[in-house]
Motif scaffolding. Structure first.
Motif, PDB file in Angstrom:
ATOM      1  N   UNK A   1      -8.045  -6.106   9.629  1.00 56.62           N
ATOM      2  CA  UNK A   1      -8.918  -7.311   8.528  1.00 56.62           C
ATOM      3  C   UNK A   1      -8.319  -7.897   7.166  1.00 56.62           C
ATOM      4  N   UNK A   2      -9.490  -8.917   7.404  1.00 60.39           N
ATOM      5  CA  UNK A   2      -8.222  -9.615   5.895  1.00 60.39           C
ATOM      6  C   UNK A   2      -8.485  -8.832   4.479  1.00 60.39           C
ATOM      7  N   UNK A   3      -8.847  -7.970   3.922  1.00 62.16           N
ATOM      8  CA  UNK A   3      -8.610  -6.618   3.157  1.00 62.16           C
ATOM      9  C   UNK A   3      -7.048  -5.793   3.287  1.00 62.16           C
ATOM     10  N   UNK A   4      -7.191  -5.436   4.727  1.00 68.36           N
ATOM     11  CA  UNK A   4      -6.489  -4.425   5.257  1.00 68.36           C
ATOM     12  C   UNK A   4      -4.873  -5.905   4.991  1.00 68.36           C
ATOM     13  N   UNK A   5      -4.787  -6.700   5.575  1.00 67.09           N
ATOM     14  CA  UNK A   5      -4.175  -7.536   5.314  1.00 67.09           C
ATOM     15  C   UNK A   5      -3.227  -7.889   3.897  1.00 67.09           C
ATOM     16  N   UNK A   6      -4.470  -7.916   3.512  1.00 69.33           N
ATOM     17  CA  UNK A   6      -3.851  -7.847   1.881  1.00 69.33           C
ATOM     18  C   UNK A   6      -3.258  -6.733   1.583  1.00 69.33           C
ATOM     19  N   UNK A   7      -3.572  -5.604   1.791  1.00 70.82           N
ATOM     20  CA  UNK A   7      -2.831  -4.264   1.497  1.00 70.82           C
ATOM     21  C   UNK A   7      -1.323  -4.749   1.504  1.00 70.82           C
ATOM     22  N   UNK A   8      -1.168  -5.393   2.965  1.00 67.30           N
ATOM     23  CA  UNK A   8       0.355  -5.159   2.914  1.00 67.30           C
ATOM     24  C   UNK A   8       0.899  -5.811   2.211  1.00 67.30           C
ATOM     25  N   UNK A   9       0.719  -7.541   2.055  1.00 64.16           N
ATOM     26  CA  UNK A   9       0.793  -8.235   1.157  1.00 64.16           C
ATOM     27  C   UNK A   9       0.888  -7.570  -0.171  1.00 64.16           C
ATOM     28  N   UNK A  10       0.861  -6.969  -0.954  1.00 66.56           N
ATOM     29  CA  UNK A  10       0.169  -6.564  -2.054  1.00 66.56           C
ATOM     30  C   UNK A  10       1.361  -5.131  -1.860  1.00 66.56           C
ATOM     31  N   UNK A  11       1.625  -4.741  -0.740  1.00 64.01           N
ATOM     32  CA  UNK A  11       2.660  -3.950  -0.902  1.00 64.01           C
ATOM     33  C   UNK A  11       3.966  -4.082  -0.524  1.00 64.01           C
ATOM     34  N   UNK A  12       4.317  -5.207  -0.412  1.00 67.60           N
ATOM     35  CA  UNK A  12       5.450  -6.630  -0.280  1.00 67.60           C
ATOM     36  C   UNK A  12       5.413  -6.748  -1.933  1.00 67.60           C
ATOM     37  N   UNK A  13       4.672  -7.647  -2.385  1.00 70.89           N
ATOM     38  CA  UNK A  13       4.399  -7.346  -4.059  1.00 70.89           C
ATOM     39  C   UNK A  13       5.268  -6.271  -4.829  1.00 70.89           C
ATOM     40  N   UNK A  14       4.526  -5.017  -4.307  1.00 69.87           N
ATOM     41  CA  UNK A  14       5.096  -4.135  -4.968  1.00 69.87           C
ATOM     42  C   UNK A  14       6.199  -3.868  -4.782  1.00 69.87           C
ATOM     43  N   UNK A  15       7.058  -4.224  -4.406  1.00 65.79           N
ATOM     44  CA  UNK A  15       8.204  -3.744  -3.414  1.00 65.79           C
ATOM     45  C   UNK A  15       8.815  -2.797  -2.558  1.00 65.79           C
ATOM     46  N   UNK A  16       7.354  -2.603  -1.839  1.00 62.50           N
ATOM     47  CA  UNK A  16       7.430  -1.774  -1.333  1.00 62.50           C
ATOM     48  C   UNK A  16       7.186  -0.760  -1.799  1.00 62.50           C
ATOM     49  N   UNK A  17       6.184  -0.359  -2.754  1.00 59.50           N
ATOM     50  CA  UNK A  17       5.615   0.556  -3.125  1.00 59.50           C
ATOM     51  C   UNK A  17       4.271   0.980  -2.825  1.00 59.50           C
ATOM     52  N   UNK A  18       3.703   2.115  -2.507  1.00 63.85           N
ATOM     53  CA  UNK A  18       2.066   2.672  -2.593  1.00 63.85           C
ATOM     54  C   UNK A  18       1.762   3.399  -3.405  1.00 63.85           C
ATOM     55  N   UNK A  19       0.935   3.326  -4.464  1.00 67.34           N
ATOM     56  CA  UNK A  19       0.505   4.393  -4.055  1.00 67.34           C
ATOM     57  C   UNK A  19       1.560   5.355  -5.319  1.00 67.34           C
ATOM     58  N   UNK A  20       3.015   5.157  -5.904  1.00 68.31           N
ATOM     59  CA  UNK A  20       4.322   5.960  -6.149  1.00 68.31           C
ATOM     60  C   UNK A  20       4.910   5.810  -4.748  1.00 68.31           C
TER      61      UNK A  20
END
Length: 356
Positions: A240-259
């Motif tokens: 889904x588009x929102x789930x691909x966006x999660x991957x984009x946000x992960x990359x922008x956060x230098x590989x960090x997700x929720x700490x």
């Protein structure tokens, strides 16, 4: 969003203004669609700093890995082909597995990892081709994906039809020195995907679920398989588009997700740099395109990184502006498919960012 038909725009004007965009961001997208400048768009999703600033879904004819599935009304829960954006996801998986010691170093000769092809390994020139050359599509081996993906002479289609896909790839004629020239190749990605499967002892989809999707809360996906049951690392993923966006946000956060670190930051730094020129404008890292676009709020061009897929699929990232965009389209096998998503990214999203 097919020539304006069925256009559905979610209200995010306040968030857009809060995040430094003009409040007319959504209206400009609608105007572009209605003017016929942005045909075949299925979904547009953009965010800055983790907050959605633009979200729009349309309707149109769609496909599942080349198979027509008819008219689809798209929404936040609709799976969509990523096509070759899949390659960028595979890059993330390799970085995860490398950090865990499950896959070989990038300077490892490919044929060391496919010992069943000892006849090919007897050629010293073939032994010069490494994992890194596959990740940068600089193997220097003959490969032709300029033909439509409906053409059996397209190399990716020929690979899918071959009795042994890995022999088909590894025995291609050598046409350049490795590392010297970028030749777009789904075969290179197929090799990386198989190295992942052998190293992790898991199917590609299972490893992705465990190490990438589940940590991000992604539960809905599909990964197409070829006739031999092999998941396609080059083009088979649907999200889904929102789930691909999660991957984009992960990359922008230098590989960090929720700490928690999901992808090693060092791998992302290595992946998101132009290691080789494509000859088509952008450079290329480890299955990521690397380019620049003007952003008025920053006074000029700034770097972007992206996964590109047939038909106009895009995951765009601009780390300096902390902006990401997902664009799904249905303009498959058309050489003009790059134009609408590029206009959305450059002329609507980045051009309307007013605050750095």
């Amino acid at each position: 969003m097919n020539s304006g038909a069925g256009l559905s725009l979610s209200p995010h004007a306040a968030a857009a203004e809060r995040r430094g965009f003009g409040s007319s961001l959504g209206r400009k997208l609608c105007a572009g669609v209605e003017a016929g400048l942005l045909p075949h768009l299925h979904a547009v999703l953009a965010e800055r700093g983790g907050e959605t600033v633009l979200e729009s879904y349309g309707q149109g004819q769609d496909e599942n890995w080349g198979r027509p599935i008819g008219e689809v009304t798209f929404g936040a829960e609709t799976l969509h082909d990523l096509r070759s954006v899949t390659k960028s996801i595979v890059s993330l998986l390799y970085g995860i597995a490398l950090e865990r010691g499950e896959v070989p170093r990038l300077d490892t000769p490919l044929l060391e990892l496919f010992p069943e092809y000892a006849d090919l390994a007897g050629d010293p020139k073939r032994m010069e081709r490494t994992v890194e050359h596959a990740l940068t599509m600089s193997l220097g081996m003959e490969w032709d994906e300029t033909r439509p993906y409906t053409d059996p002479q397209n190399s990716e289609i020929a690979m899918e039809m071959a009795p042994d896909r890995y022999r088909y790839i590894l025995e291609r004629p050598l046409v350049e020195e490795p590392g010297s020239r970028w030749i777009y190749s789904g075969g290179a990605t197929a090799l990386v995907g198989e190295i992942l499967q052998r190293g992790t002892r898991q199917k590609l989809a299972d490893y992705a679920r465990e190490r990438l999707f589940a940590p991000l809360g992604i539960t809905q996906f599909d990964w197409s398989v070829g006739r031999d049951g092999t998941h396609s690392p080059a083009s088979g993923l649907r999200l889904t588009a929102p789930d691909l966006m999660k991957i984009g946000r992960l990359v922008l956060n230098n590989g960090i997700w929720q700490g928690k670190e999901i992808v090693p930051e060092a791998w992302l730094r290595a992946s998101l740099q132009p290691i080789i020129e494509t000859g088509e404008g952008p450079g290329y890292g480890y299955f990521w395109f690397c380019g620049q676009a003007p952003v008025p709020a920053f006074g000029g061009p700034v770097p972007w990184f992206a996964g590109f897929g047939n038909g106009g699929q895009r995951l765009w990232l601009c780390p300096k502006a902390d902006v990401a965009a997902v664009i799904y389209s249905g303009n498959y096998n058309d050489w003009t498919a790059w134009i609408p998503p590029t206009r959305v990214w450059s002329e609507i999203i980045l051009a309307n960012l007013r605050e750095a």
